[in-house]
Design a protein around this motif. Sequence first.
Motif, PDB file in Angstrom:
ATOM      1  N   UNK A  62      -4.303   4.098  -5.423  1.00  0.00           N
ATOM      2  CA  UNK A  62      -3.600   4.869  -4.403  1.00  0.00           C
ATOM      3  C   UNK A  62      -2.246   4.273  -4.045  1.00  0.00           C
ATOM      4  N   UNK A  63      -2.192   2.952  -3.883  1.00  0.00           N
ATOM      5  CA  UNK A  63      -0.920   2.309  -3.520  1.00  0.00           C
ATOM      6  C   UNK A  63       0.077   2.358  -4.666  1.00  0.00           C
ATOM      7  N   UNK A  64      -0.411   2.156  -5.891  1.00  0.00           N
ATOM      8  CA  UNK A  64       0.489   2.255  -7.048  1.00  0.00           C
ATOM      9  C   UNK A  64       1.073   3.658  -7.156  1.00  0.00           C
ATOM     10  N   UNK A  65       0.226   4.674  -6.949  1.00  0.00           N
ATOM     11  CA  UNK A  65       0.693   6.063  -7.046  1.00  0.00           C
ATOM     12  C   UNK A  65       1.677   6.396  -5.931  1.00  0.00           C
ATOM     13  N   UNK A  66       1.349   5.989  -4.696  1.00  0.00           N
ATOM     14  CA  UNK A  66       2.230   6.283  -3.555  1.00  0.00           C
ATOM     15  C   UNK A  66       3.613   5.686  -3.740  1.00  0.00           C
ATOM     16  N   UNK A  67       3.640   4.423  -4.219  1.00  0.00           N
ATOM     17  CA  UNK A  67       4.915   3.733  -4.370  1.00  0.00           C
ATOM     18  C   UNK A  67       5.583   3.962  -5.703  1.00  0.00           C
ATOM     19  N   UNK A  68       4.885   4.722  -6.574  1.00  0.00           N
ATOM     20  CA  UNK A  68       5.373   4.942  -7.944  1.00  0.00           C
ATOM     21  C   UNK A  68       5.729   3.605  -8.596  1.00  0.00           C
ATOM     22  N   UNK A  69       4.787   2.660  -8.442  1.00  0.00           N
ATOM     23  CA  UNK A  69       4.984   1.299  -8.948  1.00  0.00           C
ATOM     24  C   UNK A  69       4.262   1.149 -10.286  1.00  0.00           C
ATOM     25  N   UNK A  70       4.974   0.654 -11.274  1.00  0.00           N
ATOM     26  CA  UNK A  70       4.371   0.313 -12.567  1.00  0.00           C
ATOM     27  C   UNK A  70       3.641  -1.023 -12.404  1.00  0.00           C
ATOM     28  N   UNK A  71       2.352  -1.109 -12.765  1.00  0.00           N
ATOM     29  CA  UNK A  71       1.635  -2.380 -12.616  1.00  0.00           C
ATOM     30  C   UNK A  71       2.324  -3.556 -13.305  1.00  0.00           C
ATOM     31  N   UNK A  72       3.097  -3.281 -14.329  1.00  0.00           N
ATOM     32  CA  UNK A  72       3.812  -4.349 -15.038  1.00  0.00           C
ATOM     33  C   UNK A  72       4.933  -4.942 -14.178  1.00  0.00           C
ATOM     34  N   UNK A  73       5.270  -4.266 -13.064  1.00  0.00           N
ATOM     35  CA  UNK A  73       6.268  -4.791 -12.134  1.00  0.00           C
ATOM     36  C   UNK A  73       5.676  -5.766 -11.118  1.00  0.00           C
ATOM     37  N   UNK A  74       4.368  -5.997 -11.197  1.00  0.00           N
ATOM     38  CA  UNK A  74       3.711  -6.925 -10.272  1.00  0.00           C
ATOM     39  C   UNK A  74       3.695  -8.331 -10.867  1.00  0.00           C
ATOM     40  N   UNK A  75       4.252  -9.280 -10.122  1.00  0.00           N
ATOM     41  CA  UNK A  75       4.269 -10.667 -10.592  1.00  0.00           C
ATOM     42  C   UNK A  75       2.907 -11.313 -10.474  1.00  0.00           C
ATOM     43  N   UNK A  76       2.140 -10.927  -9.448  1.00  0.00           N
ATOM     44  CA  UNK A  76       0.840 -11.554  -9.194  1.00  0.00           C
ATOM     45  C   UNK A  76       0.101 -10.767  -8.128  1.00  0.00           C
ATOM     46  N   UNK A  77      -1.195 -11.055  -8.026  1.00  0.00           N
ATOM     47  CA  UNK A  77      -2.032 -10.447  -6.993  1.00  0.00           C
ATOM     48  C   UNK A  77      -2.736 -11.559  -6.216  1.00  0.00           C
ATOM     49  N   UNK A  78      -2.728 -11.422  -4.888  1.00  0.00           N
ATOM     50  CA  UNK A  78      -3.507 -12.300  -4.022  1.00  0.00           C
ATOM     51  C   UNK A  78      -4.645 -11.519  -3.403  1.00  0.00           C
ATOM     52  N   UNK A  79      -5.687 -12.235  -3.000  1.00  0.00           N
ATOM     53  CA  UNK A  79      -6.850 -11.619  -2.364  1.00  0.00           C
ATOM     54  C   UNK A  79      -7.076 -12.281  -1.015  1.00  0.00           C
ATOM     55  N   UNK A  80      -7.338 -11.455  -0.007  1.00  0.00           N
ATOM     56  CA  UNK A  80      -7.771 -11.971   1.290  1.00  0.00           C
ATOM     57  C   UNK A  80      -8.963 -11.141   1.728  1.00  0.00           C
ATOM     58  N   UNK A  81      -9.775 -11.695   2.619  1.00  0.00           N
ATOM     59  CA  UNK A  81     -11.095 -11.099   2.803  1.00  0.00           C
ATOM     60  C   UNK A  81     -11.711 -11.436   4.144  1.00  0.00           C
TER      61      UNK A  81
END
Length: 504
Positions: A62-81
């Motif tokens: 949903x966030x990728x679609x809303x922002x029209x962001x290509x996943x290859x433009x992501x440097x990294x992912x963090x997780x919080x919980x």
Amino acid sequence: MAAKYVAAIDQGTTSTRFMIFDREGRVISAHQLEHRQIYPHAGWVEHDPLEVWERTQQVIQGALDKGRVDPRDLAAIGVTNQRETTVVWDRKTGRPYYNAIVWQCTRTKDICDAFAKDGGQDRFRAKTGLPLATYFSGPKIRWILDNVPGVRAAAERGDALFGNMDTWIIWNLTGGPHGGAHVTDVSNASRTMLMNLRTLDWDDEILEIMGIPRAMLPRIRPSSDPALYGTTRKDGPLGAAVPVCGDLGDQQAALVGQTCFSPGEAKNTYGTGCFMLLNTGTEAVPSTSGLLTTLGYKMGDAPAVYCLEGSIAITGALVQWLRDNLRFFDFAKHVEDYARQVQDSGGVYIVPAFSGLFAPYWRSDARGVIVGLTRYVNKSHLCRAALEATAYQTREVLDAMEKDSGVKLAALKVDGGMVQNELLMQFQADILGVPVVRPKVAETTSLGAAYAAGLAVGFWGGLDDLRKNWGVDKVWEPHMDAEPRARLYKGWLKAVERTLGWVE
């Protein structure tokens, strides 16, 4: 192609969101979905881990679609919980043996009482910084091992894996049964009651006492890990290989998002519960006032940073209770509209000890009360009393924090969903007698997880880069005189006394 963004998965108590940030810490896109709250018995709270993982995949897309962001433009992912919420699952199939037992759940009271018979409630505090309480993961693991058929044997074989929600999400994100990384970070590990604060490793003596096989526990890694926990699978929800290298419990993530990197800096997060953290530097400071000694974060090879924490179980959840159980309004934000219709709470106090009292009392025998009722009181007074309960509980924690640390707080940095409530923030400043400061990005939990991941891959150069991103949105100055402040707070403490010893 140089990566433009860093993303964070924020797996919370009531919902999961995916947020994408740029180098200035601005939100590019976000998507959020709620999951079910399951109450099998009074005091029991569960989540379906498979539903949570399904929601996680949906919010990523949903966030990728809303922002029209290509996943290859992501440097990294963090997780919080949401911390302490406990899952045990099958390594081979990825199927949970039982629902996730949520941090609010009180089913482990008898287990905690049994452990406390030898050494008292503080039996493990010197090693873990925590009192024996239903809040933490260790007793929840023991409950699953004792009550779910076949789990103990599977754990002894190494087939049953334990994790808090960060571990569950990272394991699935990096491959699940097909090589998923079974890891956690120091901040989440410090909430299990199984990690030694000084060695930053699982404590064999406590594991033996609690009867928990070490083989089921994840590896403990830095909160920001240049070695990476793993990468997302190309056939997974992102459709690309993105490094997963940041992990922080939600309250520690908010500390990082608020850039509280110096000893003496503190923040308070207003969510389902309320959690105040004070950075105490590279030394673990024991509490004598009912607070927790906990890990703040560990950035790569740098020394770990410790905190004092005041944990309050029910704040935003009290507003949800008014909405869902009493049907006072349709949307949580309307609580402020009703509360503004009256000048004060009409002498009413609500102490929301739905799952006992956390800091600074640690009383699992307490239950919620509404006191001071008269025929004069209406729905608006109750709404105002619900908001004031959050501010009073925060005052108790701040008093304990100042006593333990010797530091007089000059101002309180705040974040989380409830900080949009202007009436609450003004009353908070009034009852504390110090300014309350809201940053430009109020959802600092997700931002902190993104910072941890981005630091690991060099997206940001260091902590000074993050400090430059922090900015003030609004400050509430205290306007209440000392006499009414003291009188109102005295009434609150009297109301708290009425909650104690209710469960025998």
